[in-house]
Motif scaffolding. Structure first.
Motif, PDB file in Angstrom:
ATOM      1  N   GLY A   1     -32.994 -65.951   1.370  1.00 38.08           N
ATOM      2  CA  GLY A   1     -33.797 -65.611   2.463  1.00 38.08           C
ATOM      3  C   GLY A   1     -35.292 -66.510   2.480  1.00 38.08           C
ATOM      4  N   GLY A   2     -36.137 -66.224   2.984  1.00 38.15           N
ATOM      5  CA  GLY A   2     -37.291 -67.118   3.168  1.00 38.15           C
ATOM      6  C   GLY A   2     -38.647 -66.696   3.553  1.00 38.15           C
ATOM      7  N   VAL A   3     -39.626 -67.499   2.948  1.00 44.09           N
ATOM      8  CA  VAL A   3     -41.123 -67.170   3.289  1.00 44.09           C
ATOM      9  C   VAL A   3     -41.242 -68.105   4.367  1.00 44.09           C
ATOM     10  CG1 VAL A   3     -43.248 -67.342   2.388  1.00 44.09           C
ATOM     11  CG2 VAL A   3     -41.558 -66.806   0.815  1.00 44.09           C
ATOM     12  N   VAL A   4     -41.279 -67.449   5.694  1.00 49.23           N
ATOM     13  CA  VAL A   4     -41.483 -68.404   7.071  1.00 49.23           C
ATOM     14  C   VAL A   4     -43.042 -68.329   6.929  1.00 49.23           C
ATOM     15  CG1 VAL A   4     -41.203 -68.549   9.380  1.00 49.23           C
ATOM     16  CG2 VAL A   4     -39.425 -67.412   7.770  1.00 49.23           C
ATOM     17  N   TYR A   5     -43.806 -69.763   7.085  1.00 47.05           N
ATOM     18  CA  TYR A   5     -45.060 -69.571   7.218  1.00 47.05           C
ATOM     19  C   TYR A   5     -45.303 -70.398   8.356  1.00 47.05           C
ATOM     20  CZ  TYR A   5     -45.164 -74.475   5.944  1.00 47.05           C
ATOM     21  OH  TYR A   5     -44.866 -75.906   6.029  1.00 47.05           O
ATOM     22  N   ARG A   6     -46.719 -70.281   9.004  1.00 45.36           N
ATOM     23  CA  ARG A   6     -47.329 -71.106  10.011  1.00 45.36           C
ATOM     24  C   ARG A   6     -48.637 -70.880   9.753  1.00 45.36           C
ATOM     25  NH1 ARG A   6     -47.525 -66.572  15.384  1.00 45.36           N
ATOM     26  NH2 ARG A   6     -48.892 -65.432  14.321  1.00 45.36           N
ATOM     27  N   ARG A   7     -49.426 -72.000  10.257  1.00 43.34           N
ATOM     28  CA  ARG A   7     -50.686 -72.481   9.899  1.00 43.34           C
ATOM     29  C   ARG A   7     -51.523 -71.634  10.824  1.00 43.34           C
ATOM     30  NH1 ARG A   7     -51.236 -74.412   5.050  1.00 43.34           N
ATOM     31  NH2 ARG A   7     -49.666 -76.021   4.498  1.00 43.34           N
TER      32      ARG A   7
ATOM     33  N   SER B   1     -37.078 -71.700  12.516  1.00 47.50           N
ATOM     34  CA  SER B   1     -37.780 -72.565  11.340  1.00 47.50           C
ATOM     35  C   SER B   1     -37.047 -73.589  10.617  1.00 47.50           C
ATOM     36  CB  SER B   1     -38.100 -71.375  10.211  1.00 47.50           C
ATOM     37  OG  SER B   1     -36.814 -70.697   9.528  1.00 47.50           O
ATOM     38  N   ARG B   2     -37.722 -74.478   9.908  1.00 50.12           N
ATOM     39  CA  ARG B   2     -37.097 -75.435   9.364  1.00 50.12           C
ATOM     40  C   ARG B   2     -37.359 -75.521   7.797  1.00 50.12           C
ATOM     41  NH1 ARG B   2     -39.941 -80.812   8.456  1.00 50.12           N
ATOM     42  NH2 ARG B   2     -41.929 -80.103   8.705  1.00 50.12           N
ATOM     43  N   LEU B   3     -36.259 -75.697   7.010  1.00 50.38           N
ATOM     44  CA  LEU B   3     -36.581 -75.694   5.595  1.00 50.38           C
ATOM     45  C   LEU B   3     -37.441 -76.666   4.966  1.00 50.38           C
ATOM     46  CD1 LEU B   3     -34.738 -74.470   3.055  1.00 50.38           C
ATOM     47  CD2 LEU B   3     -33.398 -76.445   3.298  1.00 50.38           C
ATOM     48  N   ARG B   4     -38.260 -76.037   4.060  1.00 53.06           N
ATOM     49  CA  ARG B   4     -39.036 -77.121   3.422  1.00 53.06           C
ATOM     50  C   ARG B   4     -38.716 -77.449   1.976  1.00 53.06           C
ATOM     51  NH1 ARG B   4     -44.496 -77.614   4.598  1.00 53.06           N
ATOM     52  NH2 ARG B   4     -44.820 -78.797   2.944  1.00 53.06           N
ATOM     53  N   ARG B   5     -38.318 -76.356   1.260  1.00 55.45           N
ATOM     54  CA  ARG B   5     -37.939 -76.475  -0.086  1.00 55.45           C
ATOM     55  C   ARG B   5     -37.580 -75.122  -0.494  1.00 55.45           C
ATOM     56  NH1 ARG B   5     -42.052 -78.936  -3.887  1.00 55.45           N
ATOM     57  NH2 ARG B   5     -40.575 -78.350  -5.528  1.00 55.45           N
ATOM     58  N   HIS B   6     -36.698 -75.226  -1.671  1.00 59.20           N
ATOM     59  CA  HIS B   6     -36.489 -74.061  -2.461  1.00 59.20           C
ATOM     60  C   HIS B   6     -37.753 -73.560  -3.245  1.00 59.20           C
ATOM     61  CE1 HIS B   6     -34.505 -71.886  -6.169  1.00 59.20           C
ATOM     62  NE2 HIS B   6     -33.954 -71.242  -5.186  1.00 59.20           N
ATOM     63  N   ILE B   7     -37.834 -72.220  -3.485  1.00 58.86           N
ATOM     64  CA  ILE B   7     -38.966 -71.590  -4.033  1.00 58.86           C
ATOM     65  C   ILE B   7     -38.508 -71.074  -5.373  1.00 58.86           C
ATOM     66  CG2 ILE B   7     -40.458 -69.937  -4.142  1.00 58.86           C
ATOM     67  CD1 ILE B   7     -40.575 -69.803  -0.906  1.00 58.86           C
ATOM     68  N   GLU B   8     -37.496 -70.450  -5.320  1.00 58.57           N
ATOM     69  CA  GLU B   8     -37.021 -69.443  -6.551  1.00 58.57           C
ATOM     70  C   GLU B   8     -35.834 -68.688  -6.131  1.00 58.57           C
ATOM     71  OE1 GLU B   8     -38.997 -66.086  -9.447  1.00 58.57           O
ATOM     72  OE2 GLU B   8     -40.393 -67.238  -8.168  1.00 58.57           O
TER      73      GLU B   8
ATOM     74  N   LEU C   1     -39.816 -71.859   4.320  1.00 58.27           N
ATOM     75  CA  LEU C   1     -39.616 -72.123   5.663  1.00 58.27           C
ATOM     76  C   LEU C   1     -40.635 -72.657   6.584  1.00 58.27           C
ATOM     77  CD1 LEU C   1     -36.545 -69.454   6.113  1.00 58.27           C
ATOM     78  CD2 LEU C   1     -36.249 -71.902   5.375  1.00 58.27           C
ATOM     79  N   GLU C   2     -40.650 -73.507   7.415  1.00 56.32           N
ATOM     80  CA  GLU C   2     -41.981 -73.738   8.438  1.00 56.32           C
ATOM     81  C   GLU C   2     -41.480 -73.352   9.657  1.00 56.32           C
ATOM     82  OE1 GLU C   2     -44.602 -77.599   9.902  1.00 56.32           O
ATOM     83  OE2 GLU C   2     -42.774 -78.050   8.703  1.00 56.32           O
ATOM     84  N   TYR C   3     -42.386 -72.274  10.177  1.00 57.62           N
ATOM     85  CA  TYR C   3     -42.313 -71.813  11.683  1.00 57.62           C
ATOM     86  C   TYR C   3     -41.992 -72.933  12.556  1.00 57.62           C
ATOM     87  CZ  TYR C   3     -43.602 -69.529  16.022  1.00 57.62           C
ATOM     88  OH  TYR C   3     -43.757 -69.312  17.385  1.00 57.62           O
ATOM     89  N   LEU C   4     -41.245 -72.887  13.566  1.00 60.53           N
ATOM     90  CA  LEU C   4     -41.062 -73.663  14.635  1.00 60.53           C
ATOM     91  C   LEU C   4     -41.594 -73.083  15.933  1.00 60.53           C
ATOM     92  CD1 LEU C   4     -37.810 -75.723  13.700  1.00 60.53           C
ATOM     93  CD2 LEU C   4     -40.367 -76.475  13.364  1.00 60.53           C
TER      94      LEU C   4
ATOM     95  N   GLU D   1     -48.591 -78.834  -1.868  1.00 58.73           N
ATOM     96  CA  GLU D   1     -47.831 -79.670  -1.012  1.00 58.73           C
ATOM     97  C   GLU D   1     -47.956 -79.531   0.401  1.00 58.73           C
ATOM     98  OE1 GLU D   1     -44.175 -79.619  -2.796  1.00 58.73           O
ATOM     99  OE2 GLU D   1     -44.562 -80.141  -4.685  1.00 58.73           O
ATOM    100  N   PRO D   2     -48.946 -79.620   1.256  1.00 53.91           N
ATOM    101  CA  PRO D   2     -49.126 -79.023   2.480  1.00 53.91           C
ATOM    102  C   PRO D   2     -48.404 -79.794   3.353  1.00 53.91           C
ATOM    103  CG  PRO D   2     -51.185 -80.185   1.811  1.00 53.91           C
ATOM    104  CD  PRO D   2     -50.183 -79.994   0.617  1.00 53.91           C
ATOM    105  N   SER D   3     -47.984 -81.056   3.200  1.00 58.12           N
ATOM    106  CA  SER D   3     -47.089 -81.912   4.118  1.00 58.12           C
ATOM    107  C   SER D   3     -45.820 -82.337   3.817  1.00 58.12           C
ATOM    108  CB  SER D   3     -47.929 -83.062   4.769  1.00 58.12           C
ATOM    109  OG  SER D   3     -48.345 -83.976   3.708  1.00 58.12           O
ATOM    110  N   GLU D   4     -45.462 -82.026   2.699  1.00 58.18           N
ATOM    111  CA  GLU D   4     -44.222 -82.533   2.252  1.00 58.18           C
ATOM    112  C   GLU D   4     -43.011 -81.836   2.927  1.00 58.18           C
ATOM    113  OE1 GLU D   4     -41.793 -81.580  -1.863  1.00 58.18           O
ATOM    114  OE2 GLU D   4     -43.527 -82.896  -2.220  1.00 58.18           O
ATOM    115  N   SER D   5     -41.967 -82.664   3.393  1.00 52.87           N
ATOM    116  CA  SER D   5     -41.011 -81.953   3.954  1.00 52.87           C
ATOM    117  C   SER D   5     -39.636 -82.066   2.879  1.00 52.87           C
ATOM    118  CB  SER D   5     -40.326 -82.925   4.975  1.00 52.87           C
ATOM    119  OG  SER D   5     -41.260 -82.715   6.043  1.00 52.87           O
ATOM    120  N   VAL D   6     -38.966 -81.414   3.041  1.00 49.64           N
ATOM    121  CA  VAL D   6     -37.572 -81.161   2.004  1.00 49.64           C
ATOM    122  C   VAL D   6     -36.811 -82.250   2.265  1.00 49.64           C
ATOM    123  CG1 VAL D   6     -35.918 -79.719   3.411  1.00 49.64           C
ATOM    124  CG2 VAL D   6     -36.028 -79.434   1.076  1.00 49.64           C
TER     125      VAL D   6
END
Length: 176
Positions: A22-28, A75-82, A108-111, A156-161
């Motif tokens: 699953g994921g933490v889908v975020y948006r700014r 959404s798009r994948l940014r990185r593994h959390i845990e 996960l970044e909201y698209l 890491e506000p702008s890092e992509s996976v």
């Protein structure tokens, strides 16, 4: 499959391994991040979108799929959390079973999309400020995942996976 365990009455209870993602889908939004959370079940329990990894599916793909199905968003994948681990009891074919579950969580970044477009197994999906989300989630492990996501977004506000940051694909079949 993990071997059966004996209950206090001496009855062997089958044990099944399960893998979900699953994921933490975020948006700014303005000066803060919001995340998508979902309400499920008759008790309307709030949690992060997640579900079983299908045979042959990578956990990363499952996380993105579950965000789309349960929260109604692309959404798009940014990185593994845990990865969290826990046990629970349930029924399988009318037989009481203990499940040993591992859940991979991703940032996960909201698209695009609308939380009103969630599937029928979800009562409601909504955006909440990330700082308030942990207080609404039913499970301690998911609250910890959200806290870690906040740390990642701050550092890491702008890092992509990249592929190098992704765990290896598991080729073993998963119980449903």
């Amino acid at each position: 499959m993990t071997p059966a365990k004996k209950s206090p009455g001496g009855i062997r209870i089958p044990v099944r391994d399960q893998v979900s993602s699953g994921g933490v889908v975020y948006r700014r939004a303005a000066d803060q991040a919001e995340i998508a959370i979902i309400s499920v079940g008759p008790q309307r329990r709030w949690q992060l979108p997640k579900g079983l990894v299908d045979p042959g599916e990578k956990p990363e793909a499952t996380a993105v799929r579950e965000a789309r199905e349960e929260a109604g968003v692309e959404s798009r994948l940014r990185r593994h959390i845990e990865t969290i681990e826990y046990w629970y009891a349930g029924l399988e074919g009318g037989i009481r079973v203990r499940f040993h579950k591992h859940v991979h969580f991703y940032l996960l970044e909201y698209l695009s999309g609308d939380t009103r477009d969630h599937d029928r197994e979800v009562n409601e999906a909504r955006w909440v400020p990330i700082g308030e989300a942990a207080g609404q989630l039913a499970f301690e492990g998911e609250r910890r995942v959200v806290e870690r996501a906040m740390e990642l977004l701050r550092s890491e506000p702008s890092e992509s996976v990249t592929d190098a940051q992704l765990p290896e694909k598991r080729d073993q079949p998963h119980e449903r």
